[in-house]
Design an enzyme around this catalytic site. Structure first.
Site, PDB file in Angstrom:
ATOM      1  N   LEU A  25       0.859  -1.497   0.073  1.00 39.82           N
ATOM      2  CA  LEU A  25       0.075   0.318  -0.418  1.00 39.82           C
ATOM      3  C   LEU A  25       0.979   1.212   0.308  1.00 39.82           C
ATOM      4  O   LEU A  25       0.715   2.417  -0.435  1.00 39.82           O
ATOM      5  CB  LEU A  25      -0.955  -0.112   1.549  1.00 39.82           C
ATOM      6  CG  LEU A  25      -2.097  -1.019   1.365  1.00 39.82           C
ATOM      7  CD1 LEU A  25      -3.127  -1.547   2.632  1.00 39.82           C
ATOM      8  CD2 LEU A  25      -2.882  -0.873   0.374  1.00 39.82           C
TER       9      LEU A  25
ATOM     10  N   ARG B 139       5.412   3.044   1.506  1.00 40.68           N
ATOM     11  CA  ARG B 139       6.470   2.657   2.205  1.00 40.68           C
ATOM     12  C   ARG B 139       6.685   3.763   2.250  1.00 40.68           C
ATOM     13  O   ARG B 139       6.612   5.054   1.425  1.00 40.68           O
ATOM     14  CB  ARG B 139       6.865   1.558   1.052  1.00 40.68           C
ATOM     15  CG  ARG B 139       7.833   2.080  -0.078  1.00 40.68           C
ATOM     16  CD  ARG B 139       8.848   1.157  -0.507  1.00 40.68           C
ATOM     17  NE  ARG B 139       8.451  -0.249  -0.798  1.00 40.68           N
ATOM     18  CZ  ARG B 139       9.003  -1.718  -0.267  1.00 40.68           C
ATOM     19  NH1 ARG B 139      10.800  -1.032   0.694  1.00 40.68           N
ATOM     20  NH2 ARG B 139       8.949  -2.619  -0.615  1.00 40.68           N
ATOM     21  N   GLY B 140       7.842   4.189   3.148  1.00 44.89           N
ATOM     22  CA  GLY B 140       8.493   5.173   3.422  1.00 44.89           C
ATOM     23  C   GLY B 140       9.613   4.590   3.513  1.00 44.89           C
ATOM     24  O   GLY B 140      10.380   4.001   2.812  1.00 44.89           O
ATOM     25  N   LYS B 141      11.120   5.832   4.681  1.00 51.86           N
ATOM     26  CA  LYS B 141      12.406   4.726   4.749  1.00 51.86           C
ATOM     27  C   LYS B 141      12.310   3.981   5.681  1.00 51.86           C
ATOM     28  O   LYS B 141      13.035   3.129   5.404  1.00 51.86           O
ATOM     29  CB  LYS B 141      12.645   6.439   5.358  1.00 51.86           C
ATOM     30  CG  LYS B 141      13.873   6.831   4.970  1.00 51.86           C
ATOM     31  CD  LYS B 141      14.961   8.080   5.612  1.00 51.86           C
ATOM     32  CE  LYS B 141      15.878   8.828   4.738  1.00 51.86           C
ATOM     33  NZ  LYS B 141      16.673   8.868   5.572  1.00 51.86           N
ATOM     34  N   PHE B 142      11.786   3.800   6.922  1.00 52.90           N
ATOM     35  CA  PHE B 142      11.707   2.625   7.660  1.00 52.90           C
ATOM     36  C   PHE B 142      10.758   1.668   8.022  1.00 52.90           C
ATOM     37  O   PHE B 142      10.895   1.049   8.212  1.00 52.90           O
ATOM     38  CB  PHE B 142      12.427   3.139   9.037  1.00 52.90           C
ATOM     39  CG  PHE B 142      13.487   3.948   9.033  1.00 52.90           C
ATOM     40  CD1 PHE B 142      14.431   3.826   8.503  1.00 52.90           C
ATOM     41  CD2 PHE B 142      14.106   5.420   9.111  1.00 52.90           C
ATOM     42  CE1 PHE B 142      16.031   4.429   8.463  1.00 52.90           C
ATOM     43  CE2 PHE B 142      14.568   6.553   9.228  1.00 52.90           C
ATOM     44  CZ  PHE B 142      16.003   5.673   8.941  1.00 52.90           C
TER      45      PHE B 142
ATOM     46  N   VAL C 168       7.514  -0.167   6.173  1.00 53.38           N
ATOM     47  CA  VAL C 168       6.281  -0.327   4.774  1.00 53.38           C
ATOM     48  C   VAL C 168       5.078  -1.001   4.756  1.00 53.38           C
ATOM     49  O   VAL C 168       4.977  -1.905   5.887  1.00 53.38           O
ATOM     50  CB  VAL C 168       7.324  -1.774   3.292  1.00 53.38           C
ATOM     51  CG1 VAL C 168       6.454  -1.896   2.484  1.00 53.38           C
ATOM     52  CG2 VAL C 168       8.649  -1.806   3.584  1.00 53.38           C
ATOM     53  N   VAL C 169       3.873  -0.898   3.940  1.00 50.68           N
ATOM     54  CA  VAL C 169       2.817  -0.942   4.322  1.00 50.68           C
ATOM     55  C   VAL C 169       2.190  -1.787   3.399  1.00 50.68           C
ATOM     56  O   VAL C 169       2.079  -1.840   2.475  1.00 50.68           O
ATOM     57  CB  VAL C 169       1.644   0.546   4.728  1.00 50.68           C
ATOM     58  CG1 VAL C 169       0.399  -0.164   5.158  1.00 50.68           C
ATOM     59  CG2 VAL C 169       2.347   1.037   5.665  1.00 50.68           C
TER      60      VAL C 169
ATOM     61  N   LYS D 268       1.729  -2.121   8.934  1.00 47.73           N
ATOM     62  CA  LYS D 268       2.782  -1.828   8.330  1.00 47.73           C
ATOM     63  C   LYS D 268       4.113  -2.750   9.346  1.00 47.73           C
ATOM     64  O   LYS D 268       3.612  -2.709  10.151  1.00 47.73           O
ATOM     65  CB  LYS D 268       2.185  -0.096   9.967  1.00 47.73           C
ATOM     66  CG  LYS D 268       2.935   0.611   9.284  1.00 47.73           C
ATOM     67  CD  LYS D 268       3.636   2.337   9.513  1.00 47.73           C
ATOM     68  CE  LYS D 268       4.371   2.758   9.691  1.00 47.73           C
ATOM     69  NZ  LYS D 268       4.106   4.493  10.446  1.00 47.73           N
TER      70      LYS D 268
ATOM     71  N   ASP E  99       3.349  15.553  12.247  1.00 43.41           N
ATOM     72  CA  ASP E  99       3.780  15.062  10.100  1.00 43.41           C
ATOM     73  C   ASP E  99       2.088  15.117   9.430  1.00 43.41           C
ATOM     74  O   ASP E  99       2.315  14.043   8.846  1.00 43.41           O
ATOM     75  CB  ASP E  99       5.111  13.582  10.816  1.00 43.41           C
ATOM     76  CG  ASP E  99       5.506  12.590   8.820  1.00 43.41           C
ATOM     77  OD1 ASP E  99       5.370  14.744   8.204  1.00 43.41           O
ATOM     78  OD2 ASP E  99       5.522  12.332   8.801  1.00 43.41           O
TER      79      ASP E  99
HETATM   80  P1  ADP Z   1       6.007   6.108   7.185  1.00 43.04           P
HETATM   81  O1  ADP Z   1       6.142   6.238   8.780  1.00 43.04           O
HETATM   82  O2  ADP Z   1       6.584   5.299   6.390  1.00 43.04           O
HETATM   83  O3  ADP Z   1       5.102   7.542   5.965  1.00 43.04           O
HETATM   84  P2  ADP Z   1       2.807   5.633   7.398  1.00 43.04           P
HETATM   85  O4  ADP Z   1       2.645   4.872   8.304  1.00 43.04           O
HETATM   86  O5  ADP Z   1       2.420   6.796   6.895  1.00 43.04           O
HETATM   87  O6  ADP Z   1       4.417   5.069   6.844  1.00 43.04           O
HETATM   88  O7  ADP Z   1       2.150   4.711   5.307  1.00 43.04           O
HETATM   89  C1  ADP Z   1       3.250   4.819   4.461  1.00 43.04           C
HETATM   90  C2  ADP Z   1       2.372   5.238   3.293  1.00 43.04           C
HETATM   91  O8  ADP Z   1       1.270   3.593   3.310  1.00 43.04           O
HETATM   92  C3  ADP Z   1       0.798   5.805   3.442  1.00 43.04           C
HETATM   93  O9  ADP Z   1       1.394   6.919   2.936  1.00 43.04           O
HETATM   94  C4  ADP Z   1      -0.435   5.707   3.085  1.00 43.04           C
HETATM   95  O10 ADP Z   1      -0.105   5.380   1.502  1.00 43.04           O
HETATM   96  C5  ADP Z   1       0.363   3.684   3.339  1.00 43.04           C
HETATM   97  N1  ADP Z   1      -1.440   3.305   4.745  1.00 43.04           N
HETATM   98  C6  ADP Z   1      -0.572   3.962   5.585  1.00 43.04           C
HETATM   99  N2  ADP Z   1      -1.401   2.940   6.699  1.00 43.04           N
HETATM  100  C7  ADP Z   1      -2.729   2.889   5.473  1.00 43.04           C
HETATM  101  C8  ADP Z   1      -4.141   2.231   6.755  1.00 43.04           C
HETATM  102  N3  ADP Z   1      -4.113   2.324   7.627  1.00 43.04           N
HETATM  103  N4  ADP Z   1      -4.713   2.200   4.972  1.00 43.04           N
HETATM  104  C9  ADP Z   1      -4.330   2.108   3.855  1.00 43.04           C
HETATM  105  N5  ADP Z   1      -2.951   2.458   3.214  1.00 43.04           N
HETATM  106  C10 ADP Z   1      -1.625   3.362   4.520  1.00 43.04           C
HETATM  107 MG    MG Z   2       3.754   8.573   6.441  1.00 47.26          MG
END
Ligand code: ADP
Ligand code: MG
Length: 355
Positions: free
Chosen positions: A39, A41-44, A46-47, A62, A156
């Site tokens: 769905l 991913r960020g630096k640390f 993956v969702v 996550k 954030d």
């Molecule tokens: P990071 O800390 O890496 O930024 P996030 O929690 O923001 O992680 O999640 C990264 C991305 O994953 C989000 O910007 C979104 O696109 C997707 N995502 C996160 N949580 C959900 C969720 N509960 N349902 C659907 N997509 C999600």
């Molecule tokens: Mg995020």
């Protein structure tokens, strides 16, 4: 004998929470869930989208790395869980369902927000009608107001961290990503350098005290992006972005706001001010007339050109307008906005402490 001085980076001083109720299971995740895709991913982190085998229910898993840059970051993950738990009764915050631990990750099973990020609506050729935007901003403010009542700041807030429960028609918002969230007022002042340059308030860049007003700046940036399709402070590089933020260099020109109501401009202007004390609180924002002018519209598709009548709210606002002309002040669906986004997603883990 010298006593140890309190470490300004210790969890307590940094506003980190350390206690969780949700058990972290060591049972293999795959025995309970089937992973069906990615769905985001960020630096640390993956969702991944996953389906609970027993119920068929979809969740967002996550995966948060326990070690980052050679540092044990378990405390950061625990903190993120604790914040989600303390926001459990906040309908605008994504719900934490359960947690698992693997060799490398702690995995948070989150309520699935099927509509994706509101970011997609900021970069789309077809921006949302203003009536939809005000609904999403109202919901975001509700969520932020609830967090602030608990002395929690998100720090954030950005269009990538505001998700929707459904895509079309746009559902309700869910705030995610509490890795940088902090509790205020536990011990002394909170000053940290964190967040994503485009969306952070000047006080973060200047290493000045962080307050709830810091989140309101980001709400202003999000509102700006939703109505114009442009990122207000994005420069060609980080330095230019920093300069734009610290000088509050915002383009309110007719070109950028050609199809946007005057009240929308007024709302954004009130939030994007340098001095945090001069920004309205989330509760005060909730009564800005912009947020209520279009909510009586039966059909957001019936858009009209904005009213040419100039209207400016005073520095404080209290009640939605009675004026019918304003309620009809619809946004035309714009097709050809120039974009100036920077897709700079770099940011540190909580506690890494630099932009
Ligand atoms: P990071 O800390 O890496 O930024 P996030 O929690 O923001 O992680 O999640 C990264 C991305 O994953 C989000 O910007 C979104 O696109 C997707 N995502 C996160 N949580 C959900 C969720 N509960 N349902 C659907 N997509 C999600
Ligand atoms: Mg995020």
């Amino acid at each position: 004998m010298s006593r140890r001085r309190p470490d300004s980076r210790s969890g307590l001083a940094a506003g980190l929470l350390g206690e969780i109720q949700t058990p972290i299971s060591t049972e293999p995740l795959e025995s309970v869930y089937e992973i069906t895709g990615e769905l985001g991913r960020g630096k640390f982190a993956v969702v991944r989208r996953c389906v609970e085998k027993a119920t068929g229910k979809v969740f967002a898993a996550k995966f948060l790395r326990k070690r980052r840059r050679g540092r044990d970051c378990r405390a950061d993950v625990i903190h993120e869980m604790a914040v989600l738990e303390s926001a459990r009764n906040n309908a605008r915050v994504v719900n934490l369902h359960s947690a698992y631990e693997t060799d490398h990750d702690i995995v948070l099973l989150l309520e699935y927000a099927a509509g994706g990020e509101i970011f997609d609506h900021c970069v789309s050729e077809e921006l949302l009608p203003e009536a939809q935007i005000t609904r999403l901003i109202r919901q975001t403010l509700e969520g932020v107001h609830h967090l602030h009542l608990s002395n929690l700041v998100h720090l954030d807030l950005k269009p990538q961290n505001i998700l929707l429960t459904s895509l079309s028609p746009p559902g309700d918002i869910k705030i995610v990503d509490f890795g940088l969230a902090r509790r205020l007022g536990v011990v002394g002042e909170l000053r940290e350098i964190l967040g994503t340059p485009e969306y952070v308030a000047p006080e973060i860049l200047n290493y000045e005290p962080i307050t709830t007003a810091t989140d309101l700046w980001s709400v202003g940036v999000i509102a700006y992006m939703l109505v114009t399709g442009e990122s207000p402070f994005a420069g060609d590089d980080k330095q230019e972005t920093y300069l734009n933020v610290s000088q509050v260099n915002v383009d309110y020109s007719r070109e950028a706001f050609s199809r946007v109501s005057e009240l929308a401009v007024d709302f954004v202007r009130k939030l994007l001010v340098k001095t945090p004390e001069d920004r309205p609180s989330a509760a005060e924002c909730m009564s800005h007339p912009w947020l209520w002018q279009l909510c009586l519209s039966p059909d957001p598709a019936t858009t009209r050109p904005r009213s040419v009548r100039e209207r400016s709210c005073g520095s404080k606002w209290t009640a939605p307008p009675e004026d019918h002309e304003d309620k009809e002040n619809f946004l035309e669906s714009p097709h050809s906005h120039a974009k100036r986004f920077r897709f700079d997603e770099e940011r540190p883990a909580a506690g890494d402490g630099e932009l």
